[in-house]
Design a protein around this motif. Structure first.
Motif, PDB file in Angstrom:
ATOM      1  N   LYS A  28       0.838  -1.200   0.000  1.00 49.48           N
ATOM      2  CA  LYS A  28       0.000   0.000   0.000  1.00 49.48           C
ATOM      3  C   LYS A  28       0.875   1.254   0.000  1.00 49.48           C
ATOM      4  N   LYS A  29       0.342   2.341  -0.584  1.00 48.04           N
ATOM      5  CA  LYS A  29       1.073   3.610  -0.622  1.00 48.04           C
ATOM      6  C   LYS A  29       1.396   4.120   0.774  1.00 48.04           C
ATOM      7  N   TRP A  30       0.462   3.977   1.703  1.00 47.02           N
ATOM      8  CA  TRP A  30       0.668   4.517   3.039  1.00 47.02           C
ATOM      9  C   TRP A  30       1.862   3.855   3.728  1.00 47.02           C
ATOM     10  N   GLN A  31       2.154   2.605   3.409  1.00 47.65           N
ATOM     11  CA  GLN A  31       3.293   1.918   4.016  1.00 47.65           C
ATOM     12  C   GLN A  31       4.605   2.574   3.580  1.00 47.65           C
ATOM     13  N   PHE A  32       4.671   2.932   2.313  1.00 48.56           N
ATOM     14  CA  PHE A  32       5.851   3.607   1.760  1.00 48.56           C
ATOM     15  C   PHE A  32       6.026   4.979   2.414  1.00 48.56           C
ATOM     16  N   SER A  33       4.965   5.773   2.448  1.00 44.15           N
ATOM     17  CA  SER A  33       5.064   7.114   3.022  1.00 44.15           C
ATOM     18  C   SER A  33       5.345   7.062   4.525  1.00 44.15           C
ATOM     19  N   SER A  34       4.763   6.115   5.222  1.00 45.13           N
ATOM     20  CA  SER A  34       4.974   5.983   6.660  1.00 45.13           C
ATOM     21  C   SER A  34       6.457   5.765   6.987  1.00 45.13           C
ATOM     22  N   MET A  35       7.129   4.966   6.186  1.00 46.89           N
ATOM     23  CA  MET A  35       8.546   4.708   6.407  1.00 46.89           C
ATOM     24  C   MET A  35       9.352   6.008   6.361  1.00 46.89           C
ATOM     25  N   LEU A  36       9.026   6.899   5.424  1.00 47.53           N
ATOM     26  CA  LEU A  36       9.758   8.161   5.289  1.00 47.53           C
ATOM     27  C   LEU A  36       9.416   9.130   6.424  1.00 47.53           C
ATOM     28  N   ILE A  37       8.149   9.197   6.764  1.00 48.20           N
ATOM     29  CA  ILE A  37       7.712  10.087   7.836  1.00 48.20           C
ATOM     30  C   ILE A  37       8.379   9.703   9.156  1.00 48.20           C
ATOM     31  N   GLN A  38       8.528   8.407   9.400  1.00 49.78           N
ATOM     32  CA  GLN A  38       9.199   7.937  10.615  1.00 49.78           C
ATOM     33  C   GLN A  38      10.653   8.386  10.673  1.00 49.78           C
ATOM     34  N   LYS A  39      11.241   8.659   9.522  1.00 47.89           N
ATOM     35  CA  LYS A  39      12.630   9.105   9.458  1.00 47.89           C
ATOM     36  C   LYS A  39      12.744  10.631   9.469  1.00 47.89           C
ATOM     37  N   GLY A  40      11.612  11.331   9.661  1.00 47.53           N
ATOM     38  CA  GLY A  40      11.621  12.781   9.759  1.00 47.53           C
ATOM     39  C   GLY A  40      11.516  13.507   8.430  1.00 47.53           C
ATOM     40  N   LEU A  41      11.203  12.789   7.367  1.00 43.46           N
ATOM     41  CA  LEU A  41      11.083  13.403   6.049  1.00 43.46           C
ATOM     42  C   LEU A  41       9.632  13.787   5.776  1.00 43.46           C
ATOM     43  N   LYS A  42       9.438  14.783   4.935  1.00 43.93           N
ATOM     44  CA  LYS A  42       8.090  15.215   4.567  1.00 43.93           C
ATOM     45  C   LYS A  42       7.726  14.617   3.216  1.00 43.93           C
ATOM     46  N   VAL A  43       6.562  14.027   3.137  1.00 40.40           N
ATOM     47  CA  VAL A  43       6.044  13.494   1.882  1.00 40.40           C
ATOM     48  C   VAL A  43       5.197  14.590   1.248  1.00 40.40           C
ATOM     49  N   LEU A  44       5.612  15.059   0.076  1.00 36.61           N
ATOM     50  CA  LEU A  44       4.893  16.130  -0.614  1.00 36.61           C
ATOM     51  C   LEU A  44       3.900  15.589  -1.627  1.00 36.61           C
ATOM     52  N   GLU A  45       4.250  14.516  -2.290  1.00 34.78           N
ATOM     53  CA  GLU A  45       3.375  13.837  -3.263  1.00 34.78           C
ATOM     54  C   GLU A  45       3.615  12.345  -3.141  1.00 34.78           C
ATOM     55  N   ILE A  46       2.553  11.580  -3.210  1.00 39.43           N
ATOM     56  CA  ILE A  46       2.679  10.128  -3.327  1.00 39.43           C
ATOM     57  C   ILE A  46       1.672   9.684  -4.360  1.00 39.43           C
ATOM     58  N   THR A  47       2.120   8.871  -5.275  1.00 37.94           N
ATOM     59  CA  THR A  47       1.270   8.455  -6.378  1.00 37.94           C
ATOM     60  C   THR A  47       1.672   7.060  -6.829  1.00 37.94           C
ATOM     61  N   ASP A  48       0.858   6.492  -7.695  1.00 29.87           N
ATOM     62  CA  ASP A  48       1.170   5.163  -8.217  1.00 29.87           C
ATOM     63  C   ASP A  48       1.220   5.206  -9.744  1.00 29.87           C
ATOM     64  N   SER A  49       1.664   4.124 -10.317  1.00 32.05           N
ATOM     65  CA  SER A  49       1.889   4.089 -11.769  1.00 32.05           C
ATOM     66  C   SER A  49       0.610   4.235 -12.578  1.00 32.05           C
ATOM     67  N   ASP A  50      -0.544   4.019 -11.964  1.00 33.17           N
ATOM     68  CA  ASP A  50      -1.810   4.233 -12.669  1.00 33.17           C
ATOM     69  C   ASP A  50      -2.153   5.712 -12.768  1.00 33.17           C
ATOM     70  N   THR A  51      -1.512   6.540 -11.964  1.00 27.07           N
ATOM     71  CA  THR A  51      -1.856   7.958 -11.878  1.00 27.07           C
ATOM     72  C   THR A  51      -0.799   8.874 -12.479  1.00 27.07           C
ATOM     73  N   PHE A  52       0.496   8.566 -12.277  1.00 25.55           N
ATOM     74  CA  PHE A  52       1.524   9.493 -12.749  1.00 25.55           C
ATOM     75  C   PHE A  52       1.909   9.231 -14.202  1.00 25.55           C
ATOM     76  N   ILE A  53       2.507  10.274 -14.788  1.00 24.91           N
ATOM     77  CA  ILE A  53       3.048  10.192 -16.148  1.00 24.91           C
ATOM     78  C   ILE A  53       4.533  10.513 -16.053  1.00 24.91           C
ATOM     79  N   ASP A  54       5.374   9.623 -16.532  1.00 27.17           N
ATOM     80  CA  ASP A  54       6.807   9.888 -16.592  1.00 27.17           C
ATOM     81  C   ASP A  54       7.085  10.831 -17.752  1.00 27.17           C
ATOM     82  N   VAL A  55       7.868  11.860 -17.486  1.00 28.01           N
ATOM     83  CA  VAL A  55       8.301  12.747 -18.559  1.00 28.01           C
ATOM     84  C   VAL A  55       9.701  12.324 -18.992  1.00 28.01           C
TER      85      VAL A  55
END
Length: 107
Positions: A28-55
């Motif tokens: 799940k996305k929240w598991q990924f973001s939770s790991m970063l937040i626990q390390k003191g980092l701020k999550v500004l955007e979280i998305t999955d491959s169904d939503t984002f477009i690679d430039v």
């Protein structure tokens, strides 16, 4: 791509930003973001491959053990626009890497 997630984050203590991907490491996305937040980092955007477009970021291969740093830079990420096939989207730029976090967010 199953469970392919991308996060744009910021470290306020050291004033740097980053784009990181994982492909198969988290269910799940929240598991990924939770790991970063626990390390003191701020999550500004979280998305999955169904939503984002690679430039100009090439997707990673499936790897359920690693997180991949796609870009990092001093300061905060830039919010820019990017036009693809005549449609202008809201995009994020870190160093020279650009992606569109939400294909439904047009300008």
């Amino acid at each position: 791509m199953t469970n392919y997630y991308r996060i744009t984050g910021y470290d306020p203590n050291n004033d740097y930003c980053f784009i990181i991907d994982c492909n198969g490491m988290f269910e799940k996305k929240w598991q990924f973001s939770s790991m970063l937040i626990q390390k003191g980092l701020k999550v500004l955007e979280i998305t999955d491959s169904d939503t984002f477009i690679d430039v100009n970021i090439t997707p990673t291969e499936y790897d359920n053990e690693h997180i991949f740093l796609r870009a990092n830079d001093k300061g905060k990420p830039q919010n820019i626009t990017q036009t693809i096939d005549g449609i202008t989207y809201k995009a994020i730029k870190v160093a020279d890497k650009i992606y569109i976090p939400d294909r439904t967010q047009t300008v």
